[in-house]
Design an enzyme around this catalytic site. Sequence first.
Site, PDB file in Angstrom:
ATOM      1  N   HIS A   8      12.809 -42.625   4.445  1.00  0.00           N
ATOM      2  CA  HIS A   8      14.199 -43.071   4.392  1.00  0.00           C
ATOM      3  C   HIS A   8      15.028 -42.043   3.644  1.00  0.00           C
ATOM      4  O   HIS A   8      14.593 -41.460   2.663  1.00  0.00           O
ATOM      5  CB  HIS A   8      14.367 -44.496   3.854  1.00  0.00           C
ATOM      6  N   ASP A  26      14.866 -39.575  -0.792  1.00  0.00           N
ATOM      7  CA  ASP A  26      16.163 -39.502  -1.473  1.00  0.00           C
ATOM      8  C   ASP A  26      17.249 -38.976  -0.524  1.00  0.00           C
ATOM      9  O   ASP A  26      17.483 -39.571   0.506  1.00  0.00           O
ATOM     10  CB  ASP A  26      16.055 -38.637  -2.745  1.00  0.00           C
ATOM     11  N   ASP A  53      10.113 -42.293   0.420  1.00  0.00           N
ATOM     12  CA  ASP A  53      11.496 -42.180  -0.050  1.00  0.00           C
ATOM     13  C   ASP A  53      11.810 -40.695  -0.227  1.00  0.00           C
ATOM     14  O   ASP A  53      11.282 -40.057  -1.141  1.00  0.00           O
ATOM     15  CB  ASP A  53      11.572 -42.934  -1.391  1.00  0.00           C
ATOM     16  N   TYR A  63       4.263 -47.855   0.646  1.00  0.00           N
ATOM     17  CA  TYR A  63       5.501 -47.122   0.328  1.00  0.00           C
ATOM     18  C   TYR A  63       5.286 -46.190  -0.848  1.00  0.00           C
ATOM     19  O   TYR A  63       4.685 -46.584  -1.855  1.00  0.00           O
ATOM     20  CB  TYR A  63       6.569 -48.162  -0.035  1.00  0.00           C
ATOM     21  N   ASN A 101      15.414 -54.508   0.329  1.00  0.00           N
ATOM     22  CA  ASN A 101      14.699 -54.002  -0.843  1.00  0.00           C
ATOM     23  C   ASN A 101      14.652 -55.070  -1.938  1.00  0.00           C
ATOM     24  O   ASN A 101      15.669 -55.365  -2.563  1.00  0.00           O
ATOM     25  CB  ASN A 101      15.442 -52.743  -1.334  1.00  0.00           C
ATOM     26  N   ARG A 105      19.360 -45.014   4.945  1.00  0.00           N
ATOM     27  CA  ARG A 105      19.692 -45.936   3.848  1.00  0.00           C
ATOM     28  C   ARG A 105      21.143 -45.737   3.471  1.00  0.00           C
ATOM     29  O   ARG A 105      21.588 -44.604   3.294  1.00  0.00           O
ATOM     30  CB  ARG A 105      18.774 -45.642   2.654  1.00  0.00           C
ATOM     31  N   ASP A 123      14.696 -41.757 -12.433  1.00  0.00           N
ATOM     32  CA  ASP A 123      14.958 -41.577 -10.999  1.00  0.00           C
ATOM     33  C   ASP A 123      16.372 -41.029 -10.813  1.00  0.00           C
ATOM     34  O   ASP A 123      17.271 -41.739 -10.376  1.00  0.00           O
ATOM     35  CB  ASP A 123      14.790 -42.953 -10.317  1.00  0.00           C
ATOM     36  N   GLU A 164      19.077 -41.213   2.274  1.00  0.00           N
ATOM     37  CA  GLU A 164      20.238 -42.007   1.838  1.00  0.00           C
ATOM     38  C   GLU A 164      21.527 -41.195   1.815  1.00  0.00           C
ATOM     39  O   GLU A 164      21.507 -39.963   1.902  1.00  0.00           O
ATOM     40  CB  GLU A 164      19.945 -42.594   0.449  1.00  0.00           C
ATOM     41  N   GLU A 191      20.873 -51.038   1.090  1.00  0.00           N
ATOM     42  CA  GLU A 191      20.504 -50.972  -0.326  1.00  0.00           C
ATOM     43  C   GLU A 191      21.407 -51.832  -1.208  1.00  0.00           C
ATOM     44  O   GLU A 191      22.629 -51.912  -1.001  1.00  0.00           O
ATOM     45  CB  GLU A 191      20.537 -49.511  -0.787  1.00  0.00           C
ATOM     46  N   CYS A 251      19.506 -44.163  -9.144  1.00  0.00           N
ATOM     47  CA  CYS A 251      18.839 -45.364  -8.662  1.00  0.00           C
ATOM     48  C   CYS A 251      19.878 -46.220  -7.941  1.00  0.00           C
ATOM     49  O   CYS A 251      21.027 -46.328  -8.380  1.00  0.00           O
ATOM     50  CB  CYS A 251      18.253 -46.125  -9.850  1.00  0.00           C
TER      51      CYS A 251
END
Length: 298
Positions: A113, A88, A86, A44, A210, A158, A59, A115, A188, A123
Site C-alpha cells: 500500500h 509509505d 506498507d 502484514y 485499519n 491509501r 514512524d 499513501e 485511513e 503515522c
Amino acid sequence: MCDRVSPGRTFREAIASERPLQIVGTINAYCALLARQAGHRAIYLSGAGVANASFGLPDLGITCRSDVLEDARRITGACDLPLLVDIDTGWGEAFSIDRTVKEMIRAGVAAVHIEDQVSPKRCGHRPNKALVSKEEMVDRIKAAVDARTDSDFVIMARTDALASEGLSAALERAYLCVQAGADCVFAEAMTELVMYRMFADVVGVPLLANMTEFGKTPLFTKQQLADVGVAMVLYPLSAFRAMSRAALTVYETISREGSQESVLGGMQSRAELYDILRYHDYERKLDQLFAEKRHDHD
Ligand SMILES: C[C@](O)(C(=O)O)[C@H](CC(=O)O)C(=O)O
Ligand SMILES: [Mg+2]
C-alpha cells in the site's frame, strides 16, 4: 516468475474467499509463523513495525526501502502466506516507486500500500499530516501499476485525506486512484463506521479498514465491517503491542525478583517453539545426512 504460485494471486484469492479477510501484522518471520499457526490467511509488514521494532525509531519516514525490504524478505523466506507491505509514500518519484514495486515483487511480497502523504510521512493516526496533491497521488499510483512485473501483484492506494481535507475529498482521491489502476483502497483513520460504506460504494474495488489500537478509529468488529462492505480488516500492530508489554513485564520481573519463575506461565515453552519451527524435522534431516555420509565412507 518462477514455478511458485504468484503471491499476488494467493492474496487475491484470499480476498475473494474470506470476507472480510483479516490481515494481521507480523513484525518478523517468527510472528509470521505464529499467525499461520493461528489459521490466518494473510499477513502484514507494518511501516511503523519496521521503524519501531527493527530500528527503535518512531514512524516518521526515517526508515527506507532497503530497511523494509530486508524485513519483508525475512518474512517471505520463512512463511508462504501472502504478505501485504506498507511502502509509505513509495520513497520517491516515479522511478523510485518503480524500483520499490519491482523489488517488492522480487522479494516475494504479494501486495503493497502506497499513501498520499508528503515525505517524510507521519503515522496516519497523528495530527498534522500533510498530503501531496491528488494529481501527484494519481501519478504515484500510475507509476506503481506500470512497474508491475507480475500482473497479479496487488497495488493498494491509501488515502490519509479525511483529517485534513474531509470525507468528500478523501472519497474523490480514492476514486481517482482506482481510475488510475489501483486494485484496492485503504481508507485511513476513519472515525465512523458509515464512512466505510461510502468508500465501498464509491471505489468498487476491495476496501481495507485499519483497526489499529489507540488511534482515531473505533475498534469495529469483523461483522460490523462486513456489513458496511469492507473486504479486508487490518490489525497492523496488535501482536507487537502485546509482545512489547509482555517483554517489559518479564524484564521488570527479572530485575525486581532476581528470577523469572513468576512469569514462566506467560512464556511459550521450548516444545511449543520447536513445534512452530518444525525443529525436529530439521534435526531428523541432519541425522539422516550424517548417517548417509557415514555410510558413504564405509
Ligand atoms: C498501518 C500503519 O501505517 C502501520 O505502519 O502499521 C500505521 C499504524 C499505527 O501507527 O497504528 C498507521 O495507521 O499509520
Ligand atoms: Mg504505516
